[in-house]
Motif scaffolding. Sequence first.
Motif, PDB file in Angstrom:
ATOM      1  N   ASP A  34      27.077  12.996 -25.967  1.00  0.00           N
ATOM      2  CA  ASP A  34      27.347  12.136 -27.116  1.00  0.00           C
ATOM      3  C   ASP A  34      26.860  10.711 -26.893  1.00  0.00           C
ATOM      4  OD1 ASP A  34      30.522  13.798 -27.553  1.00  0.00           O
ATOM      5  OD2 ASP A  34      28.613  14.189 -28.568  1.00  0.00           O
ATOM      6  N   TRP A  35      26.368  10.414 -25.713  1.00  0.00           N
ATOM      7  CA  TRP A  35      25.837   9.091 -25.382  1.00  0.00           C
ATOM      8  C   TRP A  35      24.676   8.804 -26.319  1.00  0.00           C
ATOM      9  CZ3 TRP A  35      26.064   7.052 -19.808  1.00  0.00           C
ATOM     10  CH2 TRP A  35      25.530   5.750 -19.741  1.00  0.00           C
ATOM     11  N   ALA A  36      24.870   7.823 -27.220  1.00  0.00           N
ATOM     12  CA  ALA A  36      23.886   7.529 -28.264  1.00  0.00           C
ATOM     13  C   ALA A  36      24.320   6.264 -29.015  1.00  0.00           C
ATOM     14  CB  ALA A  36      23.781   8.705 -29.245  1.00  0.00           C
ATOM     15  N   VAL A  37      23.538   5.899 -30.003  1.00  0.00           N
ATOM     16  CA  VAL A  37      23.920   4.811 -30.903  1.00  0.00           C
ATOM     17  C   VAL A  37      24.337   5.420 -32.230  1.00  0.00           C
ATOM     18  CG1 VAL A  37      23.194   2.692 -32.052  1.00  0.00           C
ATOM     19  CG2 VAL A  37      22.293   3.250 -29.779  1.00  0.00           C
ATOM     20  N   TYR A  38      25.445   4.940 -32.764  1.00  0.00           N
ATOM     21  CA  TYR A  38      26.012   5.477 -33.988  1.00  0.00           C
ATOM     22  C   TYR A  38      25.968   4.414 -35.074  1.00  0.00           C
ATOM     23  CZ  TYR A  38      27.522   9.335 -31.123  1.00  0.00           C
ATOM     24  OH  TYR A  38      27.524  10.415 -30.285  1.00  0.00           O
ATOM     25  N   PHE A  39      25.443   4.815 -36.224  1.00  0.00           N
ATOM     26  CA  PHE A  39      25.305   3.899 -37.358  1.00  0.00           C
ATOM     27  C   PHE A  39      26.161   4.382 -38.524  1.00  0.00           C
ATOM     28  CE2 PHE A  39      21.851   1.184 -36.006  1.00  0.00           C
ATOM     29  CZ  PHE A  39      21.165   1.944 -35.080  1.00  0.00           C
ATOM     30  N   CYS A  40      26.907   3.454 -39.085  1.00  0.00           N
ATOM     31  CA  CYS A  40      27.635   3.700 -40.320  1.00  0.00           C
ATOM     32  C   CYS A  40      26.794   3.173 -41.477  1.00  0.00           C
ATOM     33  CB  CYS A  40      28.979   2.971 -40.254  1.00  0.00           C
ATOM     34  SG  CYS A  40      30.044   3.190 -41.671  1.00  0.00           S
ATOM     35  N   ALA A  41      26.879   3.818 -42.648  1.00  0.00           N
ATOM     36  CA  ALA A  41      26.065   3.384 -43.771  1.00  0.00           C
ATOM     37  C   ALA A  41      26.814   3.623 -45.074  1.00  0.00           C
ATOM     38  CB  ALA A  41      24.732   4.137 -43.794  1.00  0.00           C
ATOM     39  N   VAL A  42      26.544   2.765 -46.069  1.00  0.00           N
ATOM     40  CA  VAL A  42      27.096   2.911 -47.410  1.00  0.00           C
ATOM     41  C   VAL A  42      25.948   2.957 -48.396  1.00  0.00           C
ATOM     42  CG1 VAL A  42      27.372   0.402 -47.711  1.00  0.00           C
ATOM     43  CG2 VAL A  42      28.718   1.965 -49.108  1.00  0.00           C
ATOM     44  N   SER A  43      26.080   3.815 -49.404  1.00  0.00           N
ATOM     45  CA  SER A  43      24.993   4.018 -50.358  1.00  0.00           C
ATOM     46  C   SER A  43      25.340   3.419 -51.701  1.00  0.00           C
ATOM     47  CB  SER A  43      24.716   5.513 -50.531  1.00  0.00           C
ATOM     48  OG  SER A  43      23.709   5.712 -51.497  1.00  0.00           O
ATOM     49  N   TYR A  44      24.461   2.516 -52.169  1.00  0.00           N
ATOM     50  CA  TYR A  44      24.566   1.947 -53.512  1.00  0.00           C
ATOM     51  C   TYR A  44      23.164   1.550 -53.917  1.00  0.00           C
ATOM     52  CZ  TYR A  44      25.572  -1.231 -57.319  1.00  0.00           C
ATOM     53  OH  TYR A  44      25.574  -1.854 -58.521  1.00  0.00           O
ATOM     54  N   ASN A  45      22.548   2.289 -54.810  1.00  0.00           N
ATOM     55  CA  ASN A  45      21.124   2.102 -55.138  1.00  0.00           C
ATOM     56  C   ASN A  45      20.244   2.358 -53.918  1.00  0.00           C
ATOM     57  OD1 ASN A  45      21.617   1.527 -57.808  1.00  0.00           O
ATOM     58  ND2 ASN A  45      21.672  -0.668 -57.468  1.00  0.00           N
ATOM     59  N   ARG A  46      20.541   1.712 -52.864  1.00  0.00           N
ATOM     60  CA  ARG A  46      19.881   1.977 -51.577  1.00  0.00           C
ATOM     61  C   ARG A  46      20.965   2.078 -50.529  1.00  0.00           C
ATOM     62  NH1 ARG A  46      18.008  -3.800 -49.098  1.00  0.00           N
ATOM     63  NH2 ARG A  46      18.889  -2.839 -47.248  1.00  0.00           N
ATOM     64  N   ILE A  47      20.588   2.483 -49.332  1.00  0.00           N
ATOM     65  CA  ILE A  47      21.583   2.614 -48.265  1.00  0.00           C
ATOM     66  C   ILE A  47      21.597   1.344 -47.426  1.00  0.00           C
ATOM     67  CG2 ILE A  47      22.135   3.826 -46.127  1.00  0.00           C
ATOM     68  CD1 ILE A  47      21.405   6.395 -47.399  1.00  0.00           C
ATOM     69  N   PHE A  48      22.795   0.854 -47.147  1.00  0.00           N
ATOM     70  CA  PHE A  48      22.979  -0.296 -46.267  1.00  0.00           C
ATOM     71  C   PHE A  48      23.560   0.208 -44.945  1.00  0.00           C
ATOM     72  CE2 PHE A  48      22.233  -3.725 -49.259  1.00  0.00           C
ATOM     73  CZ  PHE A  48      22.404  -3.087 -50.474  1.00  0.00           C
ATOM     74  N   PHE A  49      22.900  -0.147 -43.857  1.00  0.00           N
ATOM     75  CA  PHE A  49      23.328   0.299 -42.538  1.00  0.00           C
ATOM     76  C   PHE A  49      24.056  -0.815 -41.794  1.00  0.00           C
ATOM     77  CE2 PHE A  49      21.405   4.431 -41.889  1.00  0.00           C
ATOM     78  CZ  PHE A  49      20.418   4.477 -42.849  1.00  0.00           C
ATOM     79  N   GLY A  50      25.034  -0.413 -40.987  1.00  0.00           N
ATOM     80  CA  GLY A  50      25.602  -1.350 -40.017  1.00  0.00           C
ATOM     81  C   GLY A  50      24.634  -1.555 -38.871  1.00  0.00           C
ATOM     82  N   ASP A  51      25.017  -2.422 -37.954  1.00  0.00           N
ATOM     83  CA  ASP A  51      24.132  -2.749 -36.834  1.00  0.00           C
ATOM     84  C   ASP A  51      24.181  -1.718 -35.711  1.00  0.00           C
ATOM     85  OD1 ASP A  51      24.731  -6.309 -37.166  1.00  0.00           O
ATOM     86  OD2 ASP A  51      23.190  -5.022 -38.052  1.00  0.00           O
ATOM     87  N   GLY A  52      25.113  -0.772 -35.817  1.00  0.00           N
ATOM     88  CA  GLY A  52      25.192   0.278 -34.809  1.00  0.00           C
ATOM     89  C   GLY A  52      26.183  -0.021 -33.706  1.00  0.00           C
ATOM     90  N   THR A  53      26.736   1.054 -33.127  1.00  0.00           N
ATOM     91  CA  THR A  53      27.616   0.975 -31.959  1.00  0.00           C
ATOM     92  C   THR A  53      27.035   1.865 -30.870  1.00  0.00           C
ATOM     93  OG1 THR A  53      29.613   0.566 -33.274  1.00  0.00           O
ATOM     94  CG2 THR A  53      29.908   1.426 -31.042  1.00  0.00           C
ATOM     95  N   GLN A  54      26.786   1.271 -29.717  1.00  0.00           N
ATOM     96  CA  GLN A  54      26.297   2.038 -28.574  1.00  0.00           C
ATOM     97  C   GLN A  54      27.485   2.711 -27.911  1.00  0.00           C
ATOM     98  OE1 GLN A  54      22.996   2.336 -26.603  1.00  0.00           O
ATOM     99  NE2 GLN A  54      24.374   4.005 -26.053  1.00  0.00           N
ATOM    100  N   LEU A  55      27.473   4.022 -27.826  1.00  0.00           N
ATOM    101  CA  LEU A  55      28.522   4.760 -27.120  1.00  0.00           C
ATOM    102  C   LEU A  55      28.031   5.087 -25.722  1.00  0.00           C
ATOM    103  CD1 LEU A  55      31.205   6.291 -26.958  1.00  0.00           C
ATOM    104  CD2 LEU A  55      30.014   8.286 -27.881  1.00  0.00           C
ATOM    105  N   VAL A  56      28.805   4.651 -24.731  1.00  0.00           N
ATOM    106  CA  VAL A  56      28.534   4.953 -23.328  1.00  0.00           C
ATOM    107  C   VAL A  56      29.618   5.899 -22.839  1.00  0.00           C
ATOM    108  CG1 VAL A  56      28.368   3.979 -21.009  1.00  0.00           C
ATOM    109  CG2 VAL A  56      27.424   2.727 -22.972  1.00  0.00           C
ATOM    110  N   VAL A  57      29.209   6.992 -22.207  1.00  0.00           N
ATOM    111  CA  VAL A  57      30.151   7.994 -21.728  1.00  0.00           C
ATOM    112  C   VAL A  57      30.188   7.946 -20.206  1.00  0.00           C
ATOM    113  CG1 VAL A  57      30.794  10.429 -21.729  1.00  0.00           C
ATOM    114  CG2 VAL A  57      29.654   9.424 -23.733  1.00  0.00           C
ATOM    115  N   LYS A  58      31.356   7.655 -19.655  1.00  0.00           N
ATOM    116  CA  LYS A  58      31.539   7.615 -18.198  1.00  0.00           C
ATOM    117  C   LYS A  58      31.889   9.012 -17.692  1.00  0.00           C
ATOM    118  CE  LYS A  58      34.808   4.626 -17.949  1.00  0.00           C
ATOM    119  NZ  LYS A  58      35.819   3.689 -17.382  1.00  0.00           N
TER     120      LYS A  58
END
Lengths: 110, 109
Positions: free
Chosen positions: A85-109
């Motif tokens: 699951d180690w990856a970057v995760y983006f949240c997004a909202v759709s209104y006419n176009r999609i707006f993305f957040g800046d992302g969260t880097q998930l680090v798995v120990k």
Amino acid sequence: AQSVTQPDARVTVSEGASLQLRCKYSYFGTPYLFWYVQYPRQGLQLLLKYYPGDPVVQGVNGFEAEFSKSNSSFHLRKASVHWSDWAVYFCAVSYNRIFFGDGTQLVVKP
Amino acid sequence: DMKVTQMPRYLIKRMGENVLLECGQDMSHETMYWYRQDPGLGLQLIYISYDVDSNSEGDIPKGYRVSRKKREHFSLILDSAKTNQTSVYFCASSRVEQYFGPGTRLTVL
């Protein structure tokens, strides 16, 4: 204006632990909401999507997210994190176009 | 199979050269997008295309132009590339949720 905020640039969890990645949105109305995952050197892949209805939506690989209109949130959860699951995760909202957040880097120990 | 393809995957150009990045999709989506992503950063929207010959600027259109002559193809053109256009470029298409291509890693020397 429509926007998405992911307040945590980086989250570190131990393998097997539970996970919550936070997402707050700003939208006048009932939005369509998404979580995407980006593995290293790849494009974004859709994890799950919310269309108005059941506030808890299930995605791939054991991920789920809960929509809260009162909190303007769409947090991503997983009960037991795997090293893959180690990856970057983006949240997004759709209104006419999609707006993305800046992302969260998930680090798995290990 | 729902797919967005991008060509080339890797490209090295010299400053001042022209660059053509190509994107294709097999889902008959009307709307297509070009983004750039710089290291450690999120996505920046360059252009949106709502259908053939119906294109709109995104948030950072300066230095770029696009062409869409067929619904399944969307091209990004850099006339006289600059070093600050070194980035990874992603194409996407959508009906509601977006489907992304694998990206083109462009280096401008």
